[in-house]
Design a protein around this motif. Sequence first.
Motif, PDB file in Angstrom:
ATOM      1  N   LEU A  81       0.835  -1.202   0.000  1.00  0.00           N
ATOM      2  CA  LEU A  81       0.000   0.000   0.000  1.00  0.00           C
ATOM      3  C   LEU A  81       0.868   1.249   0.000  1.00  0.00           C
ATOM      4  N   GLU A  82       0.387   2.253  -0.684  1.00  0.00           N
ATOM      5  CA  GLU A  82       0.984   3.597  -0.651  1.00  0.00           C
ATOM      6  C   GLU A  82      -0.111   4.483  -0.106  1.00  0.00           C
ATOM      7  N   GLY A  83       0.023   4.873   1.166  1.00  0.00           N
ATOM      8  CA  GLY A  83      -1.071   5.560   1.833  1.00  0.00           C
ATOM      9  C   GLY A  83      -2.207   4.565   2.001  1.00  0.00           C
ATOM     10  N   SER A  84      -3.376   4.871   1.460  1.00  0.00           N
ATOM     11  CA  SER A  84      -4.497   3.931   1.517  1.00  0.00           C
ATOM     12  C   SER A  84      -4.755   3.271   0.168  1.00  0.00           C
ATOM     13  N   THR A  85      -3.858   3.487  -0.799  1.00  0.00           N
ATOM     14  CA  THR A  85      -4.008   2.933  -2.143  1.00  0.00           C
ATOM     15  C   THR A  85      -3.259   1.607  -2.267  1.00  0.00           C
ATOM     16  N   VAL A  86      -3.953   0.568  -2.719  1.00  0.00           N
ATOM     17  CA  VAL A  86      -3.322  -0.729  -2.948  1.00  0.00           C
ATOM     18  C   VAL A  86      -2.516  -0.656  -4.234  1.00  0.00           C
ATOM     19  N   ILE A  87      -1.235  -1.007  -4.139  1.00  0.00           N
ATOM     20  CA  ILE A  87      -0.344  -0.990  -5.307  1.00  0.00           C
ATOM     21  C   ILE A  87      -0.312  -2.361  -5.971  1.00  0.00           C
ATOM     22  N   ALA A  88      -0.168  -3.411  -5.154  1.00  0.00           N
ATOM     23  CA  ALA A  88      -0.104  -4.773  -5.670  1.00  0.00           C
ATOM     24  C   ALA A  88      -0.311  -5.731  -4.513  1.00  0.00           C
ATOM     25  N   SER A  89      -0.587  -6.991  -4.862  1.00  0.00           N
ATOM     26  CA  SER A  89      -0.712  -8.018  -3.839  1.00  0.00           C
ATOM     27  C   SER A  89      -0.234  -9.342  -4.410  1.00  0.00           C
ATOM     28  N   ALA A  90       0.071 -10.280  -3.513  1.00  0.00           N
ATOM     29  CA  ALA A  90       0.547 -11.591  -3.944  1.00  0.00           C
ATOM     30  C   ALA A  90       0.223 -12.621  -2.874  1.00  0.00           C
ATOM     31  N   GLU A 136       4.854 -18.374   8.443  1.00  0.00           N
ATOM     32  CA  GLU A 136       6.025 -17.515   8.228  1.00  0.00           C
ATOM     33  C   GLU A 136       6.625 -17.731   6.840  1.00  0.00           C
ATOM     34  N   GLU A 137       6.781 -18.994   6.444  1.00  0.00           N
ATOM     35  CA  GLU A 137       7.318 -19.278   5.105  1.00  0.00           C
ATOM     36  C   GLU A 137       6.359 -18.801   4.017  1.00  0.00           C
ATOM     37  N   ALA A 138       5.066 -18.979   4.243  1.00  0.00           N
ATOM     38  CA  ALA A 138       4.078 -18.525   3.261  1.00  0.00           C
ATOM     39  C   ALA A 138       4.135 -17.007   3.113  1.00  0.00           C
ATOM     40  N   GLU A 139       4.289 -16.294   4.228  1.00  0.00           N
ATOM     41  CA  GLU A 139       4.405 -14.834   4.159  1.00  0.00           C
ATOM     42  C   GLU A 139       5.676 -14.432   3.417  1.00  0.00           C
ATOM     43  N   ASN A 140       6.781 -15.105   3.705  1.00  0.00           N
ATOM     44  CA  ASN A 140       8.042 -14.799   3.015  1.00  0.00           C
ATOM     45  C   ASN A 140       7.917 -15.019   1.510  1.00  0.00           C
ATOM     46  N   ARG A 141       7.248 -16.087   1.106  1.00  0.00           N
ATOM     47  CA  ARG A 141       7.048 -16.332  -0.327  1.00  0.00           C
ATOM     48  C   ARG A 141       6.156 -15.263  -0.947  1.00  0.00           C
ATOM     49  N   SER A 142       5.140 -14.836  -0.196  1.00  0.00           N
ATOM     50  CA  SER A 142       4.266 -13.764  -0.685  1.00  0.00           C
ATOM     51  C   SER A 142       5.055 -12.480  -0.899  1.00  0.00           C
ATOM     52  N   ILE A 143       5.901 -12.151   0.051  1.00  0.00           N
ATOM     53  CA  ILE A 143       6.708 -10.925  -0.042  1.00  0.00           C
ATOM     54  C   ILE A 143       7.663 -11.015  -1.225  1.00  0.00           C
ATOM     55  N   ALA A 144       8.300 -12.175  -1.402  1.00  0.00           N
ATOM     56  CA  ALA A 144       9.222 -12.346  -2.532  1.00  0.00           C
ATOM     57  C   ALA A 144       8.489 -12.180  -3.860  1.00  0.00           C
ATOM     58  N   ARG A 145       7.316 -12.782  -3.964  1.00  0.00           N
ATOM     59  CA  ARG A 145       6.526 -12.672  -5.193  1.00  0.00           C
ATOM     60  C   ARG A 145       6.061 -11.236  -5.422  1.00  0.00           C
ATOM     61  N   LEU A 146       5.660 -10.569  -4.343  1.00  0.00           N
ATOM     62  CA  LEU A 146       5.234  -9.176  -4.433  1.00  0.00           C
ATOM     63  C   LEU A 146       6.385  -8.288  -4.909  1.00  0.00           C
ATOM     64  N   CYS A 147       7.570  -8.517  -4.376  1.00  0.00           N
ATOM     65  CA  CYS A 147       8.739  -7.731  -4.793  1.00  0.00           C
ATOM     66  C   CYS A 147       9.045  -7.940  -6.268  1.00  0.00           C
ATOM     67  N   LEU A 148       8.892  -9.174  -6.754  1.00  0.00           N
ATOM     68  CA  LEU A 148       9.095  -9.422  -8.188  1.00  0.00           C
ATOM     69  C   LEU A 148       8.078  -8.651  -9.014  1.00  0.00           C
ATOM     70  N   LEU A 151       6.703  -5.900  -8.207  1.00  0.00           N
ATOM     71  CA  LEU A 151       7.032  -4.475  -8.116  1.00  0.00           C
ATOM     72  C   LEU A 151       8.422  -4.176  -8.683  1.00  0.00           C
ATOM     73  N   GLU A 152       9.097  -5.225  -9.168  1.00  0.00           N
ATOM     74  CA  GLU A 152      10.446  -5.113  -9.737  1.00  0.00           C
ATOM     75  C   GLU A 152      11.419  -4.503  -8.751  1.00  0.00           C
ATOM     76  N   THR A 153      11.352  -4.991  -7.514  1.00  0.00           N
ATOM     77  CA  THR A 153      12.307  -4.603  -6.477  1.00  0.00           C
ATOM     78  C   THR A 153      12.904  -5.863  -5.889  1.00  0.00           C
ATOM     79  N   GLN A 154      13.904  -5.718  -5.081  1.00  0.00           N
ATOM     80  CA  GLN A 154      14.548  -6.850  -4.436  1.00  0.00           C
ATOM     81  C   GLN A 154      13.821  -7.190  -3.141  1.00  0.00           C
ATOM     82  N   PRO A 155      13.771  -8.470  -2.773  1.00  0.00           N
ATOM     83  CA  PRO A 155      13.168  -8.849  -1.504  1.00  0.00           C
ATOM     84  C   PRO A 155      13.896  -8.200  -0.330  1.00  0.00           C
TER      85      PRO A 155
END
Length: 72
Positions: A22-31, A39-51, A53-57
């Motif tokens: 989220l940027e403020g109250s606007t959803v940018i992306a989700s995964a 914990e592992e599921a959240e980490n995989r979600s974050i990694a996928r989200l970063c991809l 958004l074209e950023t590094q985990p």
Amino acid sequence: MRTQAQLCHIEASRCVVLVTALEGSTVIASALGEASNAEEAENRSIARLCLRLETQPVSPNQATEPAPTPVR
């Protein structure tokens, strides 16, 4: 940008977590991420989200395993 995690599904052998960027109250992306624990599921979600958004985990450990193919 901030992230929000939500546990979507849990059973004996797997968990599914949704992470939303989220940027403020606007959803940018989700995964979604799936793993044997939340914990592992959240980490995989974050990694996928970063991809998406074209950023590094945030941590190198979060992107060490490829995300599983979604079950349909």
